[in-house]
Design a protein around this motif. Structure first.
Motif, PDB file in Angstrom:
ATOM      1  N   GLU A 140     -47.289 -29.927  10.814  1.00 54.01           N
ATOM      2  CA  GLU A 140     -46.490 -29.123   9.898  1.00 54.01           C
ATOM      3  C   GLU A 140     -45.190 -28.741  10.596  1.00 54.01           C
ATOM      4  O   GLU A 140     -45.214 -28.219  11.703  1.00 54.01           O
ATOM      5  CB  GLU A 140     -47.240 -27.858   9.473  1.00 54.01           C
ATOM      6  CG  GLU A 140     -48.468 -28.127   8.619  1.00 54.01           C
ATOM      7  CD  GLU A 140     -49.120 -26.847   8.102  1.00 54.01           C
ATOM      8  OE1 GLU A 140     -48.514 -25.770   8.315  1.00 54.01           O
ATOM      9  OE2 GLU A 140     -50.205 -26.938   7.524  1.00 54.01           O
ATOM     10  N   ILE A 158     -40.561 -24.568   7.857  1.00 55.34           N
ATOM     11  CA  ILE A 158     -39.314 -24.533   7.081  1.00 55.34           C
ATOM     12  C   ILE A 158     -38.910 -25.947   6.649  1.00 55.34           C
ATOM     13  O   ILE A 158     -38.621 -26.175   5.470  1.00 55.34           O
ATOM     14  CB  ILE A 158     -38.147 -23.860   7.830  1.00 55.34           C
ATOM     15  CG1 ILE A 158     -38.556 -22.462   8.329  1.00 55.34           C
ATOM     16  CG2 ILE A 158     -36.926 -23.750   6.933  1.00 55.34           C
ATOM     17  CD1 ILE A 158     -37.486 -21.761   9.154  1.00 55.34           C
ATOM     18  N   ASP A 175     -40.672 -28.528   6.144  1.00 48.44           N
ATOM     19  CA  ASP A 175     -41.579 -29.042   5.111  1.00 48.44           C
ATOM     20  C   ASP A 175     -41.371 -28.367   3.757  1.00 48.44           C
ATOM     21  O   ASP A 175     -41.914 -28.822   2.745  1.00 48.44           O
ATOM     22  CB  ASP A 175     -43.036 -28.861   5.549  1.00 48.44           C
ATOM     23  CG  ASP A 175     -43.411 -29.776   6.707  1.00 48.44           C
ATOM     24  OD1 ASP A 175     -42.659 -30.738   6.953  1.00 48.44           O
ATOM     25  OD2 ASP A 175     -44.431 -29.527   7.361  1.00 48.44           O
ATOM     26  N   ASP A 176     -40.601 -27.286   3.737  1.00 47.56           N
ATOM     27  CA  ASP A 176     -40.326 -26.597   2.474  1.00 47.56           C
ATOM     28  C   ASP A 176     -39.220 -27.278   1.671  1.00 47.56           C
ATOM     29  O   ASP A 176     -38.973 -26.921   0.521  1.00 47.56           O
ATOM     30  CB  ASP A 176     -39.947 -25.134   2.734  1.00 47.56           C
ATOM     31  CG  ASP A 176     -41.103 -24.326   3.316  1.00 47.56           C
ATOM     32  OD1 ASP A 176     -42.256 -24.674   3.028  1.00 47.56           O
ATOM     33  OD2 ASP A 176     -40.838 -23.360   4.059  1.00 47.56           O
ATOM     34  N   TYR A 184     -33.847 -27.327  -0.752  1.00 49.86           N
ATOM     35  CA  TYR A 184     -34.741 -26.166  -0.681  1.00 49.86           C
ATOM     36  C   TYR A 184     -34.541 -25.330  -1.938  1.00 49.86           C
ATOM     37  O   TYR A 184     -33.415 -24.916  -2.244  1.00 49.86           O
ATOM     38  CB  TYR A 184     -34.452 -25.309   0.551  1.00 49.86           C
ATOM     39  CG  TYR A 184     -35.317 -24.066   0.615  1.00 49.86           C
ATOM     40  CD1 TYR A 184     -36.580 -24.115   1.194  1.00 49.86           C
ATOM     41  CD2 TYR A 184     -34.883 -22.867   0.058  1.00 49.86           C
ATOM     42  CE1 TYR A 184     -37.393 -22.983   1.221  1.00 49.86           C
ATOM     43  CE2 TYR A 184     -35.692 -21.739   0.068  1.00 49.86           C
ATOM     44  CZ  TYR A 184     -36.940 -21.815   0.658  1.00 49.86           C
ATOM     45  OH  TYR A 184     -37.750 -20.699   0.670  1.00 49.86           O
ATOM     46  N   LYS A 207     -38.667 -19.990  -3.031  1.00 46.84           N
ATOM     47  CA  LYS A 207     -40.083 -19.996  -3.388  1.00 46.84           C
ATOM     48  C   LYS A 207     -40.375 -19.123  -4.607  1.00 46.84           C
ATOM     49  O   LYS A 207     -41.310 -19.398  -5.354  1.00 46.84           O
ATOM     50  CB  LYS A 207     -40.921 -19.551  -2.186  1.00 46.84           C
ATOM     51  CG  LYS A 207     -40.906 -20.577  -1.058  1.00 46.84           C
ATOM     52  CD  LYS A 207     -41.825 -20.184   0.085  1.00 46.84           C
ATOM     53  CE  LYS A 207     -41.840 -21.274   1.154  1.00 46.84           C
ATOM     54  NZ  LYS A 207     -42.724 -20.949   2.286  1.00 46.84           N
TER      55      LYS A 207
END
Length: 393
Positions: A125, A128, A130-131, A151, A154
Motif C-alpha cells: 500500500e 496517499i 493509492d488514493d 484525487y 473522500k
C-alpha cells in the motif's frame, strides 16, 4: 504483520524482528496495517525500516532505451518540447522478508513464540498515492491523449464547490507509466494528504506526460492545451470552482505553469512556481498574476532565470516581495519567515533558498541537484500551500 490476537504495544520490541538486508528501527502495535493506527493494543505490528539502508531506495536508473541514444537538447535541457526522451528510471515495488526472531507479548498476558519462518510481503500500500485514480483523457480539440492521476476528496459532495490543484512534473519523471509522477516526490501528493484535506479539501490533478512538455528554448508541446482542456472537462464533470484553480510544478512543470499563465492569463487564481525559468521577453502577462516563486540560489539556470522574470514584472508595475530563506529551517522557522513576507501583502512573492542550504553535504552543487533538493523542501512548507488557497480568481 497481522496476528490472530491483539498484541500489547508497550512491550513490543524491535529486537523481536529481523528483515533480510534491512535495519529495523522500531516496532509497535496498530489497529490496522496503516502506521497511523498506532495504539496500545492491536492485531497488527508495524515494523519500520531505516531509510539509510543501501537498498531502501526504490528508484533505480537503468540503461536508456534505444541503445543509449540521446535526443538533441534545448540549450542544456533534457530535450525539445514534444520529444519522447529515454525512460531511464524505474520504480521497484516495495518487498521485504521478515522473521519474528523474538517473542511478542499478546494482550492476554501470553507470549507469541519466536519462529524461524520467513514471511514475505503479500500486499503493498502506498499511502496517499493509492488514493489517486489513474485515468485517460482523449482531447477532441487537439486529438491528443493524456494519462492522468486524479484525487477526489473522500467526502466529496456535489452540492459543494471545491478548488483544484494542477501539479505538473519535471522532465525526469517523463514516462508512459501513469503513476510515475506520484512516486517521484511530494508535488502532487502533499495536497491530498489527510492533514491537508482536513484543512483544505480539494481535487488534485497530476498529469503523466510521456513527452517533454517544456524546453529551455521557452517552447511547450501541444500538451499545454490538452491539459487546459482536461481541467475544463473535470470542471464540467465535478463540482469544481473555476475561480479556485491553482497551478504548480517543478522545473519543466514550473515552466509549463508559466507558459499556461501567459497563454491563459485568467485561468488560474494563483500559481506556485518551483525551480523554473522562461524567456523574460515573454512574461509580461504574468504581471497581474498571483504567484509564489521559490528557487535555490544554487540552481544555475532557474535562479538567474527567475531573477530576470521578476525584474520584468516589476518594470510592468507588479508589487513583489522578496526574501532569502534557509533550506534547513524547521517548520516553525519557515512559518515565522512566511508571516514576515506575507505581511507585506504582495500578489507576487519571490523566495530564494540561500546558497548551500538545499544541497546535502557530499552532493554536487550542479543545477540538477539543486533542483531536486528544492522540490523536496518546497512542497513541505505548509504556509505557502495555505497562501495559494487564499487566492481567488
Amino acid at each position: 504483520m497481522e496476528y490472530d490476537r491483539p498484541v500489547k504495544g508497550a512491550d513490543v520490541s524491535p529486537a523481536s524482528f529481523s528483515v533480510e538486508g534491512r535495519t529495523v528501527t522500531d516496532a509497535f502495535a496498530s489497529t490496522s496495517a496503516d502506521p497511523a493506527g498506532r495504539a496500545d493494543m492491536g492485531r497488527f505490528v508495524i515494523v519500520p525500516l531505516s531509510l539509510e539502508d543501501a537498498n531502501a531506495v526504490l528508484t533505480e536508473k537503468v540503461q536508456p532505451q534505444g541503445g543509449g541514444k540521446t535526443l538533441p537538447k534545448g540549450r542544456g535541457g533534457p530535450g525539445k518540447a514534444g520529444d519522447i526522451p529515454t525512460y531511464d528510471t524505474v520504480y521497484r515495488p516495495a518487498r521485504a522478508t521478515i522473521i519474528q526472531s523474538g517473542p511478542v507479548p499478546s494482550a492476554d498476558g501470553n507470549l507469541i513464540a519466536a519462529s524461524d519462518a520467513k514471511l514475505a510481503t503479500t500486499k503493498v500500500e502506498n499511502l496517499i498515492v493509492d488514493d489517486f485514480r489513474q485515468l485517460e483523457f482523449s482531447d477532441p480539440k487537439t486529438g491528443r491523449t493524456l494519462g492522468y492521476n486524479l484525487y477526489v476528496p473522500k467526502a466529496y459532495d456535489a452540492g459543494k464547490s471545491y478548488p483544484l490543484v494542477l501539479f505538473m512534473h519535471d522532465a525526469g519523471a517523463t514516462s508512459d507509466v501513469t503513476r510515475t509522477t506520484l512516486l517521484q516526490g511530494l508535488g502532487a501528493i502533499v495536497w491530498a494528504s489527510p492533514e491537508d484535506q482536513a484543512e483544505r479539501p480539494c481535487f488534485v490533478l497530476a498529469p503523466q506526460y510521456a513527452e517533454i512538455i517544456a524546453d529551455d528554448d521557452s517552447r511547450t508541446s501541444t500538451m499545454l492545451d490538452t491539459t487546459i482542456d482536461l481541467v475544463k472537462a473535470l470542471a464540467e464533470e465535478y463540482s469544481i470552482d473555476r475561480n479556485r484553480l491553482y497551478a504548480t510544478g517543478q522545473s519543466g512543470g514550473c515552466m509549463m505553469s508559466i507558459a499556461m499563465n501567459i497563454k491563459y492569463p485568467d485561468f488560474f487564481a494563483a500559481s506556485f512556481l518551483v525551480a523554473g525559468q522562461w524567456d523574460p521577453q515573454l512574461v509580461k502577462p504574468l504581471a497581474k498574476k498571483k504567484l509564489w516563486i521559490l528557487v535555490s540560489q544554487d540552481d544555475d539556470k532557474a535562479f538567474p532565470g527567475e531573477n530576470a522574470i521578476t525584474e520584468v514584472l516589476e518594470k510592468e508595475g507588479s508589487k513583489i516581495s522578496r526574501a532569502v530563506w534557509d533550506g534547513t529551517w524547521t517548520a516553525g522557522r519557515f512559518r515565522i519567515a512566511f508571516d514576515a513576507i506575507d505581511a507585506e501583502g504582495s500578489p507576487i512573492n519571490y523566495v530564494t533558498f540561500r546558497r548551500g542550504t538545499v544541497i546535502p553535504e557530499g552532493q554536487s552543487t550542479a543545477g540538477a541537484s539543486g533542483h531536486r533538493n528544492t522540490w523536496r523542501i518546497a512542497y513541505t512548507i505548509e504556509p505557502v500551500r495555505e497562501w495559494i488557497f487564499r487566492q481567488h480568481g
